[in-house]
Write a protein that holds these residues in place. Structure first.
Motif, PDB file in Angstrom:
ATOM      1  N   MET A  64       0.663  -0.952  -0.180  1.00  0.00           N
ATOM      2  CA  MET A  64      -0.397  -0.370  -0.252  1.00  0.00           C
ATOM      3  C   MET A  64       1.073   1.267  -0.131  1.00  0.00           C
ATOM      4  O   MET A  64       0.744   1.877  -1.139  1.00  0.00           O
TER       5      MET A  64
ATOM      6  N   GLY B  21      -2.982   6.105  -0.996  1.00  0.00           N
ATOM      7  CA  GLY B  21      -4.304   6.548  -0.888  1.00  0.00           C
ATOM      8  C   GLY B  21      -4.990   5.869  -2.385  1.00  0.00           C
ATOM      9  O   GLY B  21      -5.653   5.167  -2.324  1.00  0.00           O
ATOM     10  N   ALA B  22      -4.235   6.200  -3.333  1.00  0.00           N
ATOM     11  CA  ALA B  22      -4.499   6.160  -5.212  1.00  0.00           C
ATOM     12  C   ALA B  22      -4.208   4.412  -4.870  1.00  0.00           C
ATOM     13  O   ALA B  22      -4.950   3.507  -5.545  1.00  0.00           O
TER      14      ALA B  22
ATOM     15  N   VAL C 289      -5.644   2.208  -2.546  1.00  0.00           N
ATOM     16  CA  VAL C 289      -6.359   1.935  -1.603  1.00  0.00           C
ATOM     17  C   VAL C 289      -7.868   1.843  -2.636  1.00  0.00           C
ATOM     18  O   VAL C 289      -8.872   1.642  -2.143  1.00  0.00           O
ATOM     19  N   LEU C 290      -7.791   3.782  -3.632  1.00  0.00           N
ATOM     20  CA  LEU C 290      -9.000   2.991  -4.693  1.00  0.00           C
ATOM     21  C   LEU C 290      -9.072   2.517  -5.648  1.00  0.00           C
ATOM     22  O   LEU C 290      -9.875   1.531  -5.369  1.00  0.00           O
TER      23      LEU C 290
ATOM     24  N   PHE D  60      -7.844  -0.938  -5.173  1.00  0.00           N
ATOM     25  CA  PHE D  60      -8.227  -1.407  -4.702  1.00  0.00           C
ATOM     26  C   PHE D  60      -9.423  -1.786  -3.712  1.00  0.00           C
ATOM     27  O   PHE D  60      -9.775  -2.978  -4.678  1.00  0.00           O
TER      28      PHE D  60
ATOM     29  N   ILE E 263       2.158   6.714   8.898  1.00  0.00           N
ATOM     30  CA  ILE E 263       1.199   6.953   8.809  1.00  0.00           C
ATOM     31  C   ILE E 263       0.480   8.070   7.095  1.00  0.00           C
ATOM     32  O   ILE E 263      -0.087   7.593   6.016  1.00  0.00           O
TER      33      ILE E 263
ATOM     34  N   PHE F 266      -0.393   6.233   4.276  1.00  0.00           N
ATOM     35  CA  PHE F 266      -2.002   6.837   3.534  1.00  0.00           C
ATOM     36  C   PHE F 266      -1.822   7.604   2.942  1.00  0.00           C
ATOM     37  O   PHE F 266      -2.956   8.937   2.459  1.00  0.00           O
ATOM     38  N   GLY F 267      -0.323   8.846   2.342  1.00  0.00           N
ATOM     39  CA  GLY F 267      -0.376   9.697   1.550  1.00  0.00           C
ATOM     40  C   GLY F 267      -1.011   9.340  -0.412  1.00  0.00           C
ATOM     41  O   GLY F 267      -1.016   8.243   0.272  1.00  0.00           O
ATOM     42  N   VAL F 268      -1.253  10.568  -0.266  1.00  0.00           N
ATOM     43  CA  VAL F 268      -2.224  10.049  -1.828  1.00  0.00           C
ATOM     44  C   VAL F 268      -1.293  10.866  -2.382  1.00  0.00           C
ATOM     45  O   VAL F 268      -0.880  11.659  -3.089  1.00  0.00           O
TER      46      VAL F 268
ATOM     47  N   ILE G 286      -5.580  -3.230   6.267  1.00  0.00           N
ATOM     48  CA  ILE G 286      -5.545  -2.033   6.935  1.00  0.00           C
ATOM     49  C   ILE G 286      -5.312  -1.183   8.178  1.00  0.00           C
ATOM     50  O   ILE G 286      -3.986  -0.719   8.664  1.00  0.00           O
TER      51      ILE G 286
END
Lengths: 105, 490
Positions: B40, B46-47, B49-50, B52, B204, B208-210, B269
């Motif tokens: 991830m 974040g990209a 995550v979308l 996935f 974090i 989770f950085g996009v 996650i």
């Protein structure tokens, strides 16, 4: 290091999208289970299809009467119909009019 | 092959919660803990995550619904389910392919569970926070000690056998209803500890950085695809087997599809939130695989307050994640073989666990062999099994028939007609693409030749075995007649 609004937003979205949906699904399915158990204790059987699913089952049987599984589908349709007619409380969102309008296959 | 009529009535899950935890327990394994967080972070956060999440809903959720529904519909293990759809004959051998892939998977997964057991025991002994502890030397010493590795593999397979002999309710269900929530609680506590450390925000930000541009990279989508398919265990026979023990009035699509796929990924996650804040807080570089769990994290524990307790939470949780997966993966073979042979459940469990133990010795002896088998079966064996199961549903049973007769029956959510083309075309096409992609990516290597051997050898073995077995029984009045539904329905 301070987190940016974008990172915090993505963190919130990810938690909502994964843990939110997973929790929703868990709570919903456990509640449905409780309701099914309560109905089965009261009346021994419950309706097995929602109105939309039962309508599609009927549609398929009528369109495929010679299909090798048509007889099984008919049985499942009629089994649900019997349950709807013989029970007072339904699991799915059936109205009295819906039930009255159903015909056996 | 004997009739299952001679055996006792088929078991069922005692509770809905038991079924759900069995699904999660099977699917949540090492990949969620040591692979997902890193993949991830490395693929746009974040990209990723979308990408996935989209692939989970397009492929994994519908695919798991199909697999669980086939199990519930036939109430049989993989070979019996294939026979119900295909009728007797060599093609039932595709069920044998699924079975063999599961046995092969367990043969190298069991030594890996042994690693987690070893670290869990040492976490309880507070080894990792003792003065003078060296993470790399500790791991190297474990891998160099073949007798210890084989001993751990033996303990793991013995423990799995002990659980499985107790049966579905008293063994598997009783384990997973405690083990899976315990894993989640352990990760939550570790997350809270990690997030309260100075410097945790870097972890974090890494995770989770996009980085939106990653959505345009093919590598991001390949990584997301691999994670969505392999992490959820789609098409490995696990969901089919677990679904075959569902009760008459149980739902399939909400619990077996949505909850399993999303819930399983949610633990990945949570693992990201639990692991990377502590890794970054002490200034270590993130890693993937064994390096993350057995080197990076182990170096973290002495550096943080209450590190010894956090180590216990992590490694006991990690062990539970891998052990429950091992139990349910082995259950695939136990269920099938107990149905298909004259042996009872206890005899089948002991025999199968013995065979897996034997086949697992090379992987226990050498981590290189384990890596090789993991690559070959992960990239070609498991997609082949998925192709077999989803192919049988999509092209022989027919998704419309299964949707109407099993998926929407007693369902917690309504599944519409959109589901049919996903099962018939999309999932098989994606599995073929994955196998071709890895073949192209590994062209000319020993791994690729191993993959070719798996892709050609297993179906041939399965076909021959079932042709002989089924042919020998044709005149014997077997219980299962061809259902004549081949060809699909749409």
């Amino acid at each position: 290091m301070a987190l940016t609004a974008e990172v915090l937003g993505m963190l919130a979205f990810t938690l909502a999208a994964f843990w939110g949906i997973a929790t929703w699904a868990l709570v919903r399915t456990m509640r449905q289970e409780s309701r099914k158990v309560a109905l089965l204790e009261q009346q021994d059987r419950i309706d097995t299809y929602s109105p939309k699913a039962l309508a599609q089952l009927r549609e398929w049987v009528e369109a495929n009467p010679e299909d090798p599984l048509a007889e099984e589908a008919r049985e499942r349709y009629n089994e649900c119909l019997d349950a709807l007619e013989e029970t007072d409380s339904q699991f799915y969102d059936w109205s009295e009019e819906d039930i009255q309008s159903l015909e056996r296959l | 092959m004997t009739s299952s009529e001679a055996k006792t009535a088929r078991a069922e899950w005692g509770t809905r919660f038991g079924f759900l935890m069995a699904m999660l327990g099977a699917m949540v394994g090492a990949g969620n803990i040591w692979r997902f967080p890193y993949v991830m972070g490395e693929n746009g956060g974040g990209a990723f995550v979308l990408a996935f999440l989209a692939l989970l809903f397009v492929l994994a959720v519908p695919g798991l619904m199909a697999e669980v529904a086939l199990g519930r519909y036939t109430k049989k293990g993989v070979i019996g389910a294939f026979r119900d759809v295909l009728g007797r004959g060599g093609l039932v051998g595709f069920g044998v392919v699924v079975l063999l892939v599961n046995v092969a998977l367990m043969s190298y997964y069991s030594p890996l569970i042994g690693w987690t057991l070893y670290y869990a025991v040492h976490s309880l002994l507070f080894t990792f926070t003792a003065s003078g502890f060296e993470a790399v030397e500790f791991m190297d010493a474990l891998f160099a000690n073949s007798a210890l590795m084989i001993g751990l593999h033996t303990v793991v397979m013995g423990s799995i056998a002990a659980v499985l002999i107790l049966g579905i309710r008293r063994g598997v269900e009783r384990l997973v209803v405690y083990a899976v929530p315990a894993l989640v609680i352990a990760l939550v506590i570790m997350t809270i500890r990690g997030l309260t450390l100075d410097g945790a925000t870097e972890g974090i930000a890494f995770t989770f950085g996009v980085q939106w541009e990653y959505l345009t990279y093919s590598d991001t989508w390949i990584a997301a695809l691999g994670q969505a398919l392999f992490s959820t265990g789609l098409g490995w026979g696990i969901a089919l087997t677990v679904g075959s023990y569902l009760r008459e009035y149980d739902d399939v699509p909400l619990g077996g599809g949505v909850f399993t796929a999303i819930g399983e990924s949610s633990i990945g996650i949570l693992a990201a939130l639990a692991i990377f804040p502590v890794v970054f807080a002490v200034g270590l570089e993130p890693d993937a695989g064994a390096g993350l769990a057995f080197v990076s994290l182990v170096q973290v524990f002495p550096e943080i307050p209450l590190g010894g307790i956090v180590a216990i939470l992590f490694f006991v949780g990690f062990f539970l994640a891998t052990f429950t997966s091992g139990v349910v993966i082995t259950e695939v073979g136990v269920t099938t073989l107990a149905e298909e042979t004259r042996f009872d459940r206890t005899q089948t469990t002991l025999g199968l666990c013995g065979v897996i133990w034997l086949l697992g010795l090379p992987s226990a002896y050498s981590a290189d062999i384990l890596d090789y088998l993991d690559f070959v079966f992960g990239n070609w064996g498991l997609p082949l099994a998925t192709l077999a199961i989803i192919g049988v549903i999509g092209w022989a049973m027919g998704p419309e028939r299964l949707r109407l007769l099993a998926v929407n029956r007693n369902a917690g959510i309504f599944v519409g007609r959109w589901w049919n083309p996903v099962i018939k075309y999309v999932v098989p096409a994606v599995m073929i693409f994955i196998m071709a992609y890895y073949a192209y990516d590994s062209f000319g290597t020993a791994e690729m030749y191993g993959g070719v051997a798996v892709l050609v050898g297993l179906p041939v073995i399965g076909y021959v075995v079932m042709s002989i077995a089924e042919g020998g029984e044709r005149g014997g009045g077997g219980e299962s007649e061809p259902t004549d539904v081949t060809g699909g329905d749409d």
